[in-house]
Design an enzyme around this catalytic site. Structure first.
Site, PDB file in Angstrom:
ATOM      1  N   ARG A  46       0.828  -1.218   0.000  1.00  0.00           N
ATOM      2  CA  ARG A  46       0.000   0.000   0.000  1.00  0.00           C
ATOM      3  C   ARG A  46       0.861   1.266   0.000  1.00  0.00           C
ATOM      4  O   ARG A  46       0.400   2.359  -0.289  1.00  0.00           O
ATOM      5  CB  ARG A  46      -0.984  -0.008   1.181  1.00  0.00           C
ATOM      6  CG  ARG A  46      -1.982   1.128   1.161  1.00  0.00           C
ATOM      7  CD  ARG A  46      -3.285   0.855   1.942  1.00  0.00           C
ATOM      8  NE  ARG A  46      -3.135  -0.011   3.076  1.00  0.00           N
ATOM      9  CZ  ARG A  46      -2.622   0.367   4.260  1.00  0.00           C
ATOM     10  NH1 ARG A  46      -2.228   1.606   4.456  1.00  0.00           N
ATOM     11  NH2 ARG A  46      -2.517  -0.506   5.238  1.00  0.00           N
ATOM     12  N   TYR A  98     -15.618  18.682 -14.918  1.00  0.00           N
ATOM     13  CA  TYR A  98     -15.946  17.265 -14.967  1.00  0.00           C
ATOM     14  C   TYR A  98     -17.023  16.939 -13.923  1.00  0.00           C
ATOM     15  O   TYR A  98     -16.910  17.339 -12.758  1.00  0.00           O
ATOM     16  CB  TYR A  98     -14.681  16.442 -14.701  1.00  0.00           C
ATOM     17  CG  TYR A  98     -14.958  14.969 -14.643  1.00  0.00           C
ATOM     18  CD1 TYR A  98     -15.468  14.306 -15.746  1.00  0.00           C
ATOM     19  CD2 TYR A  98     -14.739  14.242 -13.487  1.00  0.00           C
ATOM     20  CE1 TYR A  98     -15.751  12.954 -15.693  1.00  0.00           C
ATOM     21  CE2 TYR A  98     -15.014  12.881 -13.425  1.00  0.00           C
ATOM     22  CZ  TYR A  98     -15.526  12.250 -14.535  1.00  0.00           C
ATOM     23  OH  TYR A  98     -15.810  10.922 -14.477  1.00  0.00           O
ATOM     24  N   LYS A 194      -7.491   8.394 -19.557  1.00  0.00           N
ATOM     25  CA  LYS A 194      -7.817   9.010 -20.838  1.00  0.00           C
ATOM     26  C   LYS A 194      -6.596   8.980 -21.773  1.00  0.00           C
ATOM     27  O   LYS A 194      -6.170   7.926 -22.172  1.00  0.00           O
ATOM     28  CB  LYS A 194      -8.356  10.425 -20.602  1.00  0.00           C
ATOM     29  CG  LYS A 194      -9.419  10.508 -19.494  1.00  0.00           C
ATOM     30  CD  LYS A 194     -10.723   9.817 -19.824  1.00  0.00           C
ATOM     31  CE  LYS A 194     -11.662   9.648 -18.644  1.00  0.00           C
ATOM     32  NZ  LYS A 194     -11.992  10.870 -17.903  1.00  0.00           N
TER      33      LYS A 194
HETATM   34  C1  LIG Z   1     -12.493  11.178 -16.603  1.00  0.00           C
HETATM   35  C2  LIG Z   1     -12.115  12.441 -15.948  1.00  0.00           C
HETATM   36  C3  LIG Z   1     -11.862  12.492 -14.563  1.00  0.00           C
HETATM   37  C4  LIG Z   1     -12.036  11.298 -13.659  1.00  0.00           C
HETATM   38  O1  LIG Z   1     -11.121  10.293 -13.918  1.00  0.00           O
HETATM   39  P1  LIG Z   1     -11.426   8.706 -13.690  1.00  0.00           P
HETATM   40  O2  LIG Z   1     -10.173   8.069 -14.131  1.00  0.00           O
HETATM   41  O3  LIG Z   1     -12.633   8.358 -14.510  1.00  0.00           O
HETATM   42  O4  LIG Z   1     -11.711   8.522 -12.231  1.00  0.00           O
HETATM   43  C5  LIG Z   1     -11.461  13.697 -14.037  1.00  0.00           C
HETATM   44  N1  LIG Z   1     -11.322  14.811 -14.811  1.00  0.00           N
HETATM   45  C6  LIG Z   1     -11.572  14.797 -16.129  1.00  0.00           C
HETATM   46  C7  LIG Z   1     -11.405  16.047 -16.923  1.00  0.00           C
HETATM   47  C8  LIG Z   1     -11.974  13.614 -16.743  1.00  0.00           C
HETATM   48  O5  LIG Z   1     -12.239  13.616 -18.064  1.00  0.00           O
END
Ligand SMILES: *Cc1c(COP(=O)(O)O)cnc(C)c1O
Length: 355
Positions: A46, A98, A194
């Site tokens: 962890r 977001y 992403k």
């Molecule tokens: C998808 C996204 C998040 C959250 O990320 P996760 O990996 O889905 O938890 C935060 N900020 C933006 C701009 C995003 O597109």
């Protein structure tokens, strides 16, 4: 070799590798260990992991950071960032950011945990007025899904003058178009899910900083909340990161071309494209029902949430009840992928003819 002289394409390919010695693997191992022999750099799963460290060092180099912490998701990284603020701290944040961040902040506000001032982050005058007495500025630019662009150097500069902390969600722009730490942000956050990982197969988040004391507080948050990433997912994210600049540049070229074509299409009433990045948000000349129909009519582009994958996806954002009410019902957020632009346009053109 110092990363300062290297281009992002080179950093993405060469960083986070094992020491080069005879017989060594060119890729890092997936460290599947919950515990480690005492007196080494890591003692328990962890607290750290060799596989994490390599992804962390690659993201640090890309963002001009001193250190990075990876988390189980973008949201767990954001949760850790807000967790280090004192009870009742005043936070200034975008009202159209977001949806996950907004619902987290709305909950903190309702609980009295944080005092959140939601602003139009693209309205510099409004942002500056709201900084008065605030402790922390959270910037997302371009915003998801409105694609609003903040005057980042002005608002961050002003926040720093007031000794505020600044966090920056750089998921959309990526370090290929802006490096928030270089204009004064304290924390840069990524949904690595992403563009950085880029294959729609893992969720990972990250926080990068320059200040070792801030790193220690965020590390403590990760360790005590326990929202840690799986080593396999991190290995996949680093593998995806190898091609991040190639993918992002290609997707960005596609997006620029498609934004232009969409702007002159009779079925489209408004196109939002900030001129960089690979997300286009557009409103169709019609209602929510028609927007849904269009999203379902494409063959190449998948009707799916999320973004930043090598494959193109789109969706009507207001299908999510937590999406900001100021986002139009007929807005489609289009994450442009790396397919050939002509194939994408043919698919879009066919889908738009549904109306
Ligand atoms: C998808 C996204 C998040 C959250 O990320 P996760 O990996 O889905 O938890 C935060 N900020 C933006 C701009 C995003 O597109």
């Amino acid at each position: 070799m110092s990363s300062e002289n290297l281009h992002p394409e080179t950093i993405a390919v060469s960083s986070g590798r094992p020491e080069s010695e005879p017989g060594a693997g060119v890729n890092i191992p997936i460290s599947l260990n919950s515990t480690f022999v005492a007196s080494g750099p890591v003692s328990y799963g962890r607290f750290g992991n060799e596989t994490w460290s390599q992804l962390e060092s690659a993201i640090s180099q890309l963002e001009d950071a001193t250190s990075t912490l990876v988390f189980a998701s973008g949201m767990s990284a954001i949760t850790a960032a807000f967790s280090i603020l004192p009870h009742g701290a005043v936070v200034v944040a975008s009202h159209e950011g977001y949806s996950g961040t907004m619902s987290l902040l709305t909950r903190h506000h309702a609980d009295g945990r944080l005092d959140v001032r939601f602003v139009d982050i693209t309205d510099t005058k409004e942002v500056l007025a709201q900084l008065q007495g605030a402790a922390f500025l959270w910037v997302e630019s371009p915003t998801n899904p409105g694609l609003g662009v903040a005057e980042v150097s002005v608002i961050i500069g002003e926040a720093k003058k007031r000794n505020m902390g600044v966090g920056f969600d750089n998921t959309f722009a990526t370090p290929l178009t802006q490096k928030p730490l270089t204009f004064g942000a304290d924390i840069v956050m990524h949904s690595v899910t992403k563009y950085l990982a880029g294959h729609s197969d893992v969720l990972i988040g990250s926080l990068s900083v320059k200040d070792p004391a801030l790193h220690a507080r965020l590390l403590d948050a990760r360790t005590s909340f326990g929202a840690i990433a799986g080593p396999f997912e991190v290995w996949l994210a680093l593998r995806g990161l190898r091609t991040f600049p190639l993918r992002f540049n290609r997707a960005q070229e596609n997006a620029a071309a498609l934004a232009k074509k969409l702007s002159s299409h009779s079925a489209v009433s408004k196109v939002r494209y900030p001129g960089f990045g690979a997300v286009i948000s557009f409103e169709i000349a019609g209602d929510a029902e028609l927007a849904e129909k269009i999203c379902n009519a494409s063959k190449l582009i998948t009707n799916a949430t999320s973004l930043g994958g090598i494959e193109s996806t789109w969706e009507r954002r207001r299908r999510w009840p937590i999406e900001s009410q100021s986002i139009p019902e007929n807005l489609i957020r289009f994450s442009v992928g790396c397919e050939h632009v002509e194939d994408l346009w043919r698919d879009i053109d066919t889908a738009l003819s549904q109306g």
